[in-house]
Motif scaffolding. Structure first.
Motif, PDB file in Angstrom:
ATOM      1  N   LEU A  91       0.825  -1.208   0.000  1.00 30.18           N
ATOM      2  CA  LEU A  91       0.000   0.000   0.000  1.00 30.18           C
ATOM      3  C   LEU A  91       0.858   1.256   0.000  1.00 30.18           C
ATOM      4  N   MET A  92       2.007   1.212   0.697  1.00 31.45           N
ATOM      5  CA  MET A  92       2.909   2.358   0.706  1.00 31.45           C
ATOM      6  C   MET A  92       3.410   2.665  -0.706  1.00 31.45           C
ATOM      7  N   PHE A  93       3.843   1.637  -1.416  1.00 34.61           N
ATOM      8  CA  PHE A  93       4.380   1.838  -2.754  1.00 34.61           C
ATOM      9  C   PHE A  93       3.272   2.235  -3.736  1.00 34.61           C
ATOM     10  N   ASN A  94       2.072   1.729  -3.524  1.00 34.07           N
ATOM     11  CA  ASN A  94       0.964   2.132  -4.393  1.00 34.07           C
ATOM     12  C   ASN A  94       0.607   3.605  -4.206  1.00 34.07           C
ATOM     13  N   ALA A  95       0.744   4.105  -2.973  1.00 35.48           N
ATOM     14  CA  ALA A  95       0.491   5.528  -2.736  1.00 35.48           C
ATOM     15  C   ALA A  95       1.509   6.389  -3.482  1.00 35.48           C
ATOM     16  N   VAL A  96       2.772   5.975  -3.457  1.00 37.77           N
ATOM     17  CA  VAL A  96       3.803   6.720  -4.187  1.00 37.77           C
ATOM     18  C   VAL A  96       3.568   6.620  -5.688  1.00 37.77           C
ATOM     19  N   GLY A 184      -1.001   9.546  -1.473  1.00 37.88           N
ATOM     20  CA  GLY A 184      -0.606   9.910  -2.823  1.00 37.88           C
ATOM     21  C   GLY A 184      -0.806  11.386  -3.111  1.00 37.88           C
ATOM     22  N   LEU A 185      -1.933  11.924  -2.684  1.00 39.20           N
ATOM     23  CA  LEU A 185      -2.186  13.351  -2.905  1.00 39.20           C
ATOM     24  C   LEU A 185      -1.268  14.225  -2.058  1.00 39.20           C
ATOM     25  N   MET A 186      -0.932  13.760  -0.855  1.00 37.59           N
ATOM     26  CA  MET A 186      -0.008  14.522  -0.014  1.00 37.59           C
ATOM     27  C   MET A 186       1.376  14.607  -0.660  1.00 37.59           C
ATOM     28  N   LEU A 187       1.834  13.494  -1.237  1.00 40.16           N
ATOM     29  CA  LEU A 187       3.141  13.502  -1.891  1.00 40.16           C
ATOM     30  C   LEU A 187       3.145  14.353  -3.159  1.00 40.16           C
ATOM     31  N   ALA A 188       2.018  14.341  -3.868  1.00 41.26           N
ATOM     32  CA  ALA A 188       1.950  15.080  -5.134  1.00 41.26           C
ATOM     33  C   ALA A 188       1.536  16.533  -4.951  1.00 41.26           C
ATOM     34  N   MET A 189       1.116  16.929  -3.760  1.00 42.17           N
ATOM     35  CA  MET A 189       0.555  18.264  -3.566  1.00 42.17           C
ATOM     36  C   MET A 189       1.517  19.398  -3.914  1.00 42.17           C
ATOM     37  N   ALA A 229       9.685  21.734  -9.763  1.00 49.22           N
ATOM     38  CA  ALA A 229       8.986  21.458  -8.505  1.00 49.22           C
ATOM     39  C   ALA A 229       9.343  20.077  -7.969  1.00 49.22           C
ATOM     40  N   MET A 230       9.483  19.084  -8.866  1.00 46.63           N
ATOM     41  CA  MET A 230       9.898  17.750  -8.424  1.00 46.63           C
ATOM     42  C   MET A 230      11.310  17.791  -7.846  1.00 46.63           C
ATOM     43  N   TYR A 231      12.193  18.538  -8.473  1.00 44.65           N
ATOM     44  CA  TYR A 231      13.575  18.633  -7.995  1.00 44.65           C
ATOM     45  C   TYR A 231      13.621  19.238  -6.590  1.00 44.65           C
ATOM     46  N   VAL A 232      12.770  20.218  -6.342  1.00 41.83           N
ATOM     47  CA  VAL A 232      12.764  20.876  -5.030  1.00 41.83           C
ATOM     48  C   VAL A 232      12.102  19.992  -3.967  1.00 41.83           C
ATOM     49  N   SER A 233      11.079  19.251  -4.353  1.00 42.43           N
ATOM     50  CA  SER A 233      10.299  18.494  -3.363  1.00 42.43           C
ATOM     51  C   SER A 233      10.844  17.096  -3.087  1.00 42.43           C
ATOM     52  N   LEU A 234      11.689  16.552  -3.959  1.00 43.72           N
ATOM     53  CA  LEU A 234      12.178  15.185  -3.754  1.00 43.72           C
ATOM     54  C   LEU A 234      12.973  15.017  -2.452  1.00 43.72           C
ATOM     55  N   PRO A 235      13.815  15.986  -2.032  1.00 42.94           N
ATOM     56  CA  PRO A 235      14.518  15.782  -0.746  1.00 42.94           C
ATOM     57  C   PRO A 235      13.590  15.601   0.443  1.00 42.94           C
ATOM     58  N   TYR A 236      12.386  16.176   0.378  1.00 43.03           N
ATOM     59  CA  TYR A 236      11.439  16.034   1.485  1.00 43.03           C
ATOM     60  C   TYR A 236      10.696  14.706   1.454  1.00 43.03           C
ATOM     61  N   MET A 237      10.960  13.897   0.432  1.00 38.67           N
ATOM     62  CA  MET A 237      10.305  12.601   0.343  1.00 38.67           C
ATOM     63  C   MET A 237      10.783  11.650   1.432  1.00 38.67           C
ATOM     64  N   VAL A 238      12.001  11.868   1.914  1.00 35.42           N
ATOM     65  CA  VAL A 238      12.533  11.015   2.979  1.00 35.42           C
ATOM     66  C   VAL A 238      11.669  11.118   4.228  1.00 35.42           C
ATOM     67  N   VAL A 239      11.234  12.326   4.547  1.00 33.53           N
ATOM     68  CA  VAL A 239      10.393  12.522   5.733  1.00 33.53           C
ATOM     69  C   VAL A 239       9.071  11.780   5.574  1.00 33.53           C
ATOM     70  N   HIS A 240       8.487  11.821   4.374  1.00 34.05           N
ATOM     71  CA  HIS A 240       7.227  11.122   4.143  1.00 34.05           C
ATOM     72  C   HIS A 240       7.419   9.612   4.245  1.00 34.05           C
ATOM     73  N   VAL A 241       8.529   9.089   3.737  1.00 32.73           N
ATOM     74  CA  VAL A 241       8.768   7.651   3.822  1.00 32.73           C
ATOM     75  C   VAL A 241       8.960   7.225   5.278  1.00 32.73           C
ATOM     76  N   GLU A 242       9.658   8.037   6.060  1.00 28.72           N
ATOM     77  CA  GLU A 242       9.826   7.726   7.481  1.00 28.72           C
ATOM     78  C   GLU A 242       8.479   7.707   8.204  1.00 28.72           C
ATOM     79  N   SER A 243       7.618   8.661   7.892  1.00 31.56           N
ATOM     80  CA  SER A 243       6.296   8.680   8.522  1.00 31.56           C
ATOM     81  C   SER A 243       5.461   7.482   8.080  1.00 31.56           C
ATOM     82  N   MET A 244       5.610   7.061   6.824  1.00 28.43           N
ATOM     83  CA  MET A 244       4.859   5.893   6.354  1.00 28.43           C
ATOM     84  C   MET A 244       5.365   4.612   7.020  1.00 28.43           C
ATOM     85  N   LEU A 245       6.683   4.534   7.287  1.00 32.10           N
ATOM     86  CA  LEU A 245       7.206   3.374   7.997  1.00 32.10           C
ATOM     87  C   LEU A 245       6.690   3.333   9.440  1.00 32.10           C
TER      88      LEU A 245
END
Length: 262
Positions: A91-96, A184-189, A229-245
């Motif tokens: 489900l985590m990977f499907n959200a991404v 998914g919407l939170m990551l893409a927002m 926008a993807m280049y700027v937001s990708l570093p913050y993806m680590v925080v989202h993955v940690e919260s999903m774990l």
């Protein structure tokens, strides 16, 4: 002369067979090892290795024959437990993946798709890129070890039992499917918000100067703003993955508690 009785053989077989079923269930549903690129023999070998390592520290199995109706029910229960945990990780990977599809659609790259062996379907290239980033971050954060730890600890909560699993666990897992859209919407927002502002600016420009070709200006601009926008937001993806774990750990605890036989 060293002799081995039939009872000893059945005891040794039960000691490793039922934990193997639980590990194998995880490996056939886990988003990493369920990939068609991974051979089935590799999954079976890894499940055997995990069962051999973990079985000696588990509580002794019940005195039930492996080849019996009760033994088959225990094996089915173990397989279901592993599959359900693997599905929760999926489900985590499907959200991404959903976030990548939304971003690609908003950028105008929805048509740029390639065959993805992970999902066995054509997936937009943006979704494949973000999904690969998710996989690398997941491995860097030792997510695979966290999942194995959760499954090993599940033997204390859900011991080997022939009774049917609780129906509340299946209901909880279905309800967690709604998290795909939210996460998914939170990551893409961030990217979607930037593209929405860009679309509004393009609309105002074409309204003020109708002679502008919106197709010649809009698509390159949306593509450039989306990539930035993807280049700027990708570093913050680590925080989202940690919260999903962290959410996965809590969900697994609730899931195993709801799967206890009544």
């Amino acid at each position: 002369m060293f002799t081995v009785s039939q009872a000893q053989i059945e005891l040794w077989l039960a000691l490793f067979w039922w934990p193997f079923c639980r590990f194998f269930g995880l490996l056939i549903a886990d988003p990493i090892f369920s990939n068609k690129v991974v051979p089935v023999r590799l999954r079976i070998g890894l499940a055997i290795a995990l069962a051999v390592l973990v079985a000696p520290v588990l509580t002794p199995p019940p005195g039930i024959e492996v080849v019996s109706p009760a033994g088959i029910l225990i094996a089915v229960n173990q397989l279901l437990i592993g599959v359900m945990l693997g599905f929760a990780v999926r489900l985590m990977f499907n959200a991404v993946d959903m976030a990548g599809q939304v971003i690609g659609l908003q950028m105008g790259l929805g048509f740029a798709s390639f065959f993805d062996p992970h999902s066995a379907a054509n997936v937009p290239i943006v979704a494949q890129f973000i999904n690969m980033m998710m996989l690398l971050i997941f491995l860097a954060l030792n997510g695979h070890l966290i999942v194995l730890r959760i499954l090993i600890e599940s033997f204390a909560v859900l011991p080997l039992d022939a009774r049917p699993l609780g129906a509340g666990g299946f209901r909880l897992l279905v309800e967690q499917g709604g998290a795909i859209f939210r996460l998914g919407l939170m990551l893409a927002m961030p990217v979607v918000g930037a593209l929405l502002i860009t679309n509004l600016a393009i609309g105002i420009m074409t309204r003020a100067a109708p002679q502008l070709n919106v197709f010649a200006i809009g698509f390159p601009l949306l593509l450039a703003i989306g990539v930035a926008a993807m280049y700027v937001s990708l570093p913050y993806m680590v925080v989202h993955v940690e919260s999903m774990l962290s959410a996965l750990t809590r969900t697994a605890a609730q899931l195993f508690g709801a799967l206890r036989p009544g």
